[in-house]
Write a protein that holds these residues in place. Structure first.
Motif, PDB file in Angstrom:
ATOM      1  N   ALA A  54       0.828  -1.204   0.000  1.00  0.00           N
ATOM      2  CA  ALA A  54       0.000   0.000   0.000  1.00  0.00           C
ATOM      3  C   ALA A  54       0.863   1.254   0.000  1.00  0.00           C
ATOM      4  O   ALA A  54       0.564   2.233  -0.694  1.00  0.00           O
ATOM      5  N   ALA A  55       1.950   1.231   0.781  1.00  0.00           N
ATOM      6  CA  ALA A  55       2.856   2.381   0.808  1.00  0.00           C
ATOM      7  C   ALA A  55       3.516   2.580  -0.546  1.00  0.00           C
ATOM      8  O   ALA A  55       3.658   3.720  -1.014  1.00  0.00           O
ATOM      9  N   ARG A  56       3.912   1.502  -1.193  1.00  0.00           N
ATOM     10  CA  ARG A  56       4.542   1.618  -2.520  1.00  0.00           C
ATOM     11  C   ARG A  56       3.566   2.187  -3.542  1.00  0.00           C
ATOM     12  O   ARG A  56       3.945   2.999  -4.384  1.00  0.00           O
ATOM     13  N   ARG A  57       2.317   1.769  -3.470  1.00  0.00           N
ATOM     14  CA  ARG A  57       1.323   2.297  -4.413  1.00  0.00           C
ATOM     15  C   ARG A  57       1.141   3.800  -4.235  1.00  0.00           C
ATOM     16  O   ARG A  57       1.010   4.545  -5.216  1.00  0.00           O
ATOM     17  N   THR A  58       1.153   4.237  -2.984  1.00  0.00           N
ATOM     18  CA  THR A  58       0.951   5.666  -2.731  1.00  0.00           C
ATOM     19  C   THR A  58       2.098   6.490  -3.284  1.00  0.00           C
ATOM     20  O   THR A  58       1.887   7.509  -3.951  1.00  0.00           O
ATOM     21  N   VAL A  59       3.329   6.081  -3.011  1.00  0.00           N
ATOM     22  CA  VAL A  59       4.470   6.885  -3.460  1.00  0.00           C
ATOM     23  C   VAL A  59       4.735   6.728  -4.947  1.00  0.00           C
ATOM     24  O   VAL A  59       5.480   7.524  -5.531  1.00  0.00           O
ATOM     25  N   ALA A  60       4.118   5.727  -5.581  1.00  0.00           N
ATOM     26  CA  ALA A  60       4.325   5.536  -7.021  1.00  0.00           C
ATOM     27  C   ALA A  60       3.510   6.504  -7.863  1.00  0.00           C
ATOM     28  O   ALA A  60       3.725   6.613  -9.074  1.00  0.00           O
ATOM     29  N   ARG A  61       2.571   7.223  -7.232  1.00  0.00           N
ATOM     30  CA  ARG A  61       1.756   8.167  -7.991  1.00  0.00           C
ATOM     31  C   ARG A  61       2.600   9.324  -8.502  1.00  0.00           C
ATOM     32  O   ARG A  61       3.493   9.815  -7.837  1.00  0.00           O
ATOM     33  N   GLY A  62       2.265   9.791  -9.678  1.00  0.00           N
ATOM     34  CA  GLY A  62       2.868  11.015 -10.186  1.00  0.00           C
ATOM     35  C   GLY A  62       4.253  10.838 -10.769  1.00  0.00           C
ATOM     36  O   GLY A  62       4.811   9.740 -10.844  1.00  0.00           O
ATOM     37  N   ALA A  63       4.809  11.965 -11.201  1.00  0.00           N
ATOM     38  CA  ALA A  63       6.130  11.976 -11.848  1.00  0.00           C
ATOM     39  C   ALA A  63       7.236  11.794 -10.821  1.00  0.00           C
ATOM     40  O   ALA A  63       7.036  11.960  -9.617  1.00  0.00           O
ATOM     41  N   ARG A  64       8.430  11.476 -11.304  1.00  0.00           N
ATOM     42  CA  ARG A  64       9.603  11.248 -10.462  1.00  0.00           C
ATOM     43  C   ARG A  64      10.652  12.313 -10.735  1.00  0.00           C
ATOM     44  O   ARG A  64      10.849  12.735 -11.881  1.00  0.00           O
ATOM     45  N   VAL A  65      11.333  12.733  -9.688  1.00  0.00           N
ATOM     46  CA  VAL A  65      12.403  13.720  -9.811  1.00  0.00           C
ATOM     47  C   VAL A  65      13.682  13.126  -9.237  1.00  0.00           C
ATOM     48  O   VAL A  65      13.687  12.580  -8.129  1.00  0.00           O
ATOM     49  N   ARG A  66      14.764  13.242 -10.003  1.00  0.00           N
ATOM     50  CA  ARG A  66      16.089  12.833  -9.535  1.00  0.00           C
ATOM     51  C   ARG A  66      17.079  13.935  -9.886  1.00  0.00           C
ATOM     52  O   ARG A  66      16.907  14.647 -10.874  1.00  0.00           O
ATOM     53  N   THR A  67      18.138  14.069  -9.077  1.00  0.00           N
ATOM     54  CA  THR A  67      19.134  15.112  -9.314  1.00  0.00           C
ATOM     55  C   THR A  67      20.537  14.527  -9.255  1.00  0.00           C
ATOM     56  O   THR A  67      20.731  13.353  -8.941  1.00  0.00           O
ATOM     57  N   SER A  68      21.499  15.386  -9.510  1.00  0.00           N
ATOM     58  CA  SER A  68      22.902  14.983  -9.439  1.00  0.00           C
ATOM     59  C   SER A  68      23.453  15.062  -8.024  1.00  0.00           C
ATOM     60  O   SER A  68      24.620  14.717  -7.798  1.00  0.00           O
ATOM     61  N   ASN A  69      22.647  15.512  -7.068  1.00  0.00           N
ATOM     62  CA  ASN A  69      23.106  15.727  -5.707  1.00  0.00           C
ATOM     63  C   ASN A  69      22.475  14.686  -4.784  1.00  0.00           C
ATOM     64  O   ASN A  69      21.257  14.635  -4.621  1.00  0.00           O
ATOM     65  N   GLU A  70      23.324  13.859  -4.156  1.00  0.00           N
ATOM     66  CA  GLU A  70      22.825  12.766  -3.328  1.00  0.00           C
ATOM     67  C   GLU A  70      22.038  13.274  -2.120  1.00  0.00           C
ATOM     68  O   GLU A  70      21.002  12.711  -1.756  1.00  0.00           O
ATOM     69  N   LEU A  71      22.520  14.340  -1.482  1.00  0.00           N
ATOM     70  CA  LEU A  71      21.811  14.884  -0.329  1.00  0.00           C
ATOM     71  C   LEU A  71      20.441  15.430  -0.726  1.00  0.00           C
ATOM     72  O   LEU A  71      19.453  15.245  -0.018  1.00  0.00           O
ATOM     73  N   PHE A  72      20.393  16.112  -1.866  1.00  0.00           N
ATOM     74  CA  PHE A  72      19.115  16.644  -2.338  1.00  0.00           C
ATOM     75  C   PHE A  72      18.157  15.507  -2.656  1.00  0.00           C
ATOM     76  O   PHE A  72      16.969  15.571  -2.332  1.00  0.00           O
ATOM     77  N   ASP A  73      18.673  14.444  -3.269  1.00  0.00           N
ATOM     78  CA  ASP A  73      17.822  13.299  -3.577  1.00  0.00           C
ATOM     79  C   ASP A  73      17.277  12.640  -2.322  1.00  0.00           C
ATOM     80  O   ASP A  73      16.142  12.143  -2.306  1.00  0.00           O
ATOM     81  N   SER A  74      18.078  12.622  -1.248  1.00  0.00           N
ATOM     82  CA  SER A  74      17.584  12.040   0.001  1.00  0.00           C
ATOM     83  C   SER A  74      16.455  12.896   0.576  1.00  0.00           C
ATOM     84  O   SER A  74      15.525  12.374   1.200  1.00  0.00           O
ATOM     85  N   TRP A  75      16.526  14.218   0.375  1.00  0.00           N
ATOM     86  CA  TRP A  75      15.419  15.092   0.777  1.00  0.00           C
ATOM     87  C   TRP A  75      14.171  14.784  -0.044  1.00  0.00           C
ATOM     88  O   TRP A  75      13.065  14.646   0.504  1.00  0.00           O
ATOM     89  N   LEU A  76      14.331  14.644  -1.353  1.00  0.00           N
ATOM     90  CA  LEU A  76      13.202  14.304  -2.207  1.00  0.00           C
ATOM     91  C   LEU A  76      12.574  12.970  -1.807  1.00  0.00           C
ATOM     92  O   LEU A  76      11.347  12.834  -1.741  1.00  0.00           O
ATOM     93  N   LYS A  77      13.420  11.999  -1.516  1.00  0.00           N
ATOM     94  CA  LYS A  77      12.924  10.671  -1.140  1.00  0.00           C
ATOM     95  C   LYS A  77      12.165  10.737   0.176  1.00  0.00           C
ATOM     96  O   LYS A  77      11.098  10.133   0.330  1.00  0.00           O
ATOM     97  N   ARG A  78      12.719  11.462   1.148  1.00  0.00           N
ATOM     98  CA  ARG A  78      12.039  11.598   2.428  1.00  0.00           C
ATOM     99  C   ARG A  78      10.703  12.322   2.260  1.00  0.00           C
ATOM    100  O   ARG A  78       9.687  11.927   2.844  1.00  0.00           O
TER     101      ARG A  78
END
Length: 746
Positions: free
Chosen positions: A266-290
């Protein structure tokens, strides 16, 4: 479970601390930081708050005292207030604890202190590994406790739990005092189950069932399990806690694991909605993931669609303003959230005047609650409408959603609610007919201030004196402007072109009058508000930044507001403060008068992007990214203190901020949109990028599976030589990318 003495009905709540057995030793101190950590879980209308040990120790020390938020809550009621595990009467030693990245599973690793067991004698610290694994699913808290024995001999281990259920309303847990409460009923004890119950003054009986996979001894509300663990072997204890009995008790590992797998799916289905954003910055990506995981945690699937609950612990319920702003933050990536929010709020729209709830025909709900105090009318929040901005924000979101998706069918469904909301704006919102929407509470128990800064001291005059209403906030006029323009687009989408022309003309007139009434040359920005005598509150506040988000500001003045907000009076280095340092009520530790709110910064960044000031937006994005990197788990709180940034120091936390909170979680997406200058046209299948900018730490941003009408597209933004280049790197369907340059007069 067996009981050696009867339990009697009582009005108080059992909150015994299990005694330490003779022969046990004092526990070695755990890391204070680890023990003090607060962990949260949520599923649907149930959420849990515990400490680093996985324990819940929240209780009312005395009448009227402010309690900690620990506990298991359902429908705004704390159904479990105490849940403490001990080993031979003392707390185990904490090794570590964390919540999984998808926010589903709490894992706590513990070991034993030095023990002296009756049959085995001395057991050195670190002999046993005790792992608590907990999740929520379908109204229940499910926990597996695994005990592994690393000794070369078998051990018989007493594992004890202290339980308590105060059945306090969430407002009581926050410190509200009630003249009367209901009755705690007799505990019900069975071989492997304990039921605690309370009959409320609202006539409802609330129960919590604690069920175990093995029998136990019960002494009051201290429950003891005896675990036999073989040499270098392990054993398991399962606990299930919820308002109803398991359909097939007792809990078993197969059903437990199936439920855990279902929760994760159920959690995977919720976060799978919508577009995805990734960047060249690992710290920024961890913020996006959180941020994505926290939004997934807070979004509840209601009959009307996905709805982001405002925040944990105090606001885990549908709020109007919070959900609308969260939906606006993620609209460009996931418009399904906006659709769910609009559907729910339209269904809860007021149809009559109810002063106690600040309700008036056409008004959109501010907050809804399900607890005993709301049901009894002790607080007005069963369905509460005391928000001046929620109604224009609703119409604003409706227009933005249809512009983003070209969902004409839903536009027709929404239109009656939109027209009713517009009628409220004109009649009740502008009761004196001066063209501006004002507020003044109707109920003595309602909110004094009814904008997003709803604390009692957030609106004032330049000399610090209080404001006599009705009060017209600057940003609310902007919301009304955007609402009328958005409603005009809705009218066009439903074939009502004459109505669309009327709405655009009304918006243009409001813009002209707003500039005349609210611009304050003395402070170089828009006045915070107008009081009941139409005098300006000449206070420089972040509200002016939200004015930019709505587009009501003139380009020249938008630039002046932007420069001020990114200047030293407002910008702390971590974000934009809610109030200028020069204001008489400025306090960086105040809830609304000098703190930093991520969602406020996000709306400001979105407004900066609207006026082509993407460099300003990128600077603000960079500041909040640094703040997120400094907080635990890269999780931005509801707010934090507005102290100036100093080298080598983290931002200062606000002690009772909600964490996580929906509009703080969604902030990163709107800030990124504002920096990149992205707008989407679902009718023309066009993505327009205006003056894109990025912080130096982001060399590349990739957006994948961005839906435009019935097509999808993927984009890449690359920072080269100080210039951001945008390119279309993939499309499924007909999509065009247009680049624009916009300049403003200085």
């Amino acid at each position: 479970m067996t009981n050696d003495q009867p339990t009697l009905p009582e009005r108080g709540d059992h909150e015994e601390h299990p005694g330490v057995e003779a022969g046990s030793t004092t526990l070695a101190a755990a890391s204070p930081q680890a023990a003090a950590r607060v962990h949260v879980l949520k599923h649907g209308d149930t959420f849990a708050v515990c400490d680093g040990f996985g324990d819940m120790v929240g209780r009312i020390e005395r009448v009227g005292a402010r309690a900690g938020p620990d506990g298991l809550f359902q429908d705004d009621t704390r159904i479990l207030s105490r849940y403490v595990m001990t080993v031979t009467g003392g707390r185990p030693v904490l090794l570590s604890s964390h919540v999984s990245g998808d926010n589903v599973l709490l894992v706590v690793d513990l070991t034993n202190p030095d023990l002296r067991l009756a049959a085995a004698g001395s057991v050195p610290e670190g002999t046993l590994h005790i792992r608590r694994s907990r999740f929520l699913w379908q109204g229940r808290m499910l926990e597996e406790i695994r005990v592994r024995n690393f000794a070369a001999r078998p051990l018989r281990l007493p594992l004890e739990f202290g339980f308590g259920a105060d059945f306090r309303d969430v407002f009581e847990v926050r410190g509200a005092v009630r003249d009367e409460r209901g009755l705690h009923l007799a505990d019900r004890i069975e071989e492997a189950a304990l039921a605690l119950a309370y009959q409320g003054r609202d006539g409802r009986t609330r129960t919590v069932w604690i069920e175990a996979s093995m029998p136990a001894e019960v002494h009051g509300r201290s429950v003891r399990f005896t675990l036999d663990v073989g040499a270098r072997d392990e054993t398991f204890l399962l606990l299930s806690i919820g308002p109803e009995r398991l359909p097939t008790p007792p809990p078993d590992r197969t059903a437990h694991r199936r439920a855990a797998a279902a929760a994760r799916r159920a959690a995977r289905r919720t976060v799978a909605r919508g577009a995805r954003v990734r960047t060249s910055n690992e710290l920024f990506d961890s913020w996006l993931k959180r941020a994505r995981a926290d939004l997934g945690l807070l979004i509840t699937d209601l009959e009307t669609g996905p709805y982001p609950y405002a925040g944990i612990p105090w606001f885990s319920t549908p709020f109007g303003r919070d959900a609308i702003i969260t939906a606006l933050e993620v609209l460009w990536l996931d418009p399904t959230v906006a659709r769910g929010v609009l559907g729910f709020l339209a269904a809860r729209q007021a149809h009559e005047v109810v002063p106690f709830r600040d309700a008036e025909p056409g008004k959109i709900m501010h907050e809804t609650r399900k607890g005993e105090m709301a049901l009894l009318g002790e607080v007005p929040f069963l369905d509460y409408y005391g928000g001046v901005d929620t109604t224009p924000l609703f119409v604003m979101l409706a227009g933005a959603y249809v512009a983003r998706t070209h969902d004409a069918d839903f536009a027709r469904v929404l239109w009656p609610a939109v027209e009713a909301a517009l009628a409220w704006i004109d009649r009740y919102g502008d009761a004196d007919g001066d063209g501006f929407v004002e507020y003044e509470r109707q109920s003595a128990t309602g909110l004094v201030n009814q904008g997003w800064k709803d604390s009692h001291d957030s609106v004032f005059h330049a000399d610090g004196s209080d404001v006599i209403g009705p009060i017209a906030l600057c940003e609310v006029q902007g919301y009304v402007y955007a609402a009328r323009r958005g409603a005009a687009d809705l009218a066009d989408a439903t074939g009502q072109h004459e109505r669309a022309r009327e709405l655009r003309a009304a918006a243009a007139l409001l813009r002209e009058r707003f500039e005349e009434a609210f611009w304050c040359e003395e402070i170089g920005t828009y006045a915070l508000a107008l009081d009941g005598a139409k005098r300006q509150c000449r206070v420089a506040a972040s509200n002016a930044g939200q004015v930019l988000f709505t587009g009501i500001a003139s380009p020249e003045r938008a630039r002046r507001v932007a420069d001020q907000l990114l200047g030293p009076d407002f910008f702390s280095g971590w974000g934009v403060r809610t109030l200028a340092r020069s204001a008489v009520r400025y306090n960086p530790m105040s809830y609304h008068n000098g703190s930093i709110w991520p969602h406020d910064c996000a709306l400001i960044a979105g407004g900066l992007g609207r006026y082509g000031l993407t460099g300003h937006a990128a600077r603000l994005l960079s500041a909040l990214a640094d703040a997120a990197a400094a907080f635990d788990d890269r999780r931005l709180p509801e707010l934090f203190c507005g102290f100036p940034r100093r080298a080598g120091e983290a931002p200062t936390s606000y002690p009772v901020a909600c964490l996580p909170q929906a509009w703080a979680s969604g902030a990163v997406y709107l800030m990124l949109q504002g920096s990149l200058g992205i707008t989407l046209d679902a009718v023309q299948h066009r993505i327009t990028v205006t003056n894109p900018a990025l912080p130096p730490t982001l060399q590349e941003v990739v957006v994948r599976k961005l839906r435009i009408g019935d097509a999808t597209a993927s984009l890449r933004f690359s920072l080269r030589g100080g210039v951001v280049e945008a390119s279309l790197i993939g499309a499924d369907g007909d999509v065009t990318l247009a680049m624009r340059v916009r300049t403003l007069q200085a």
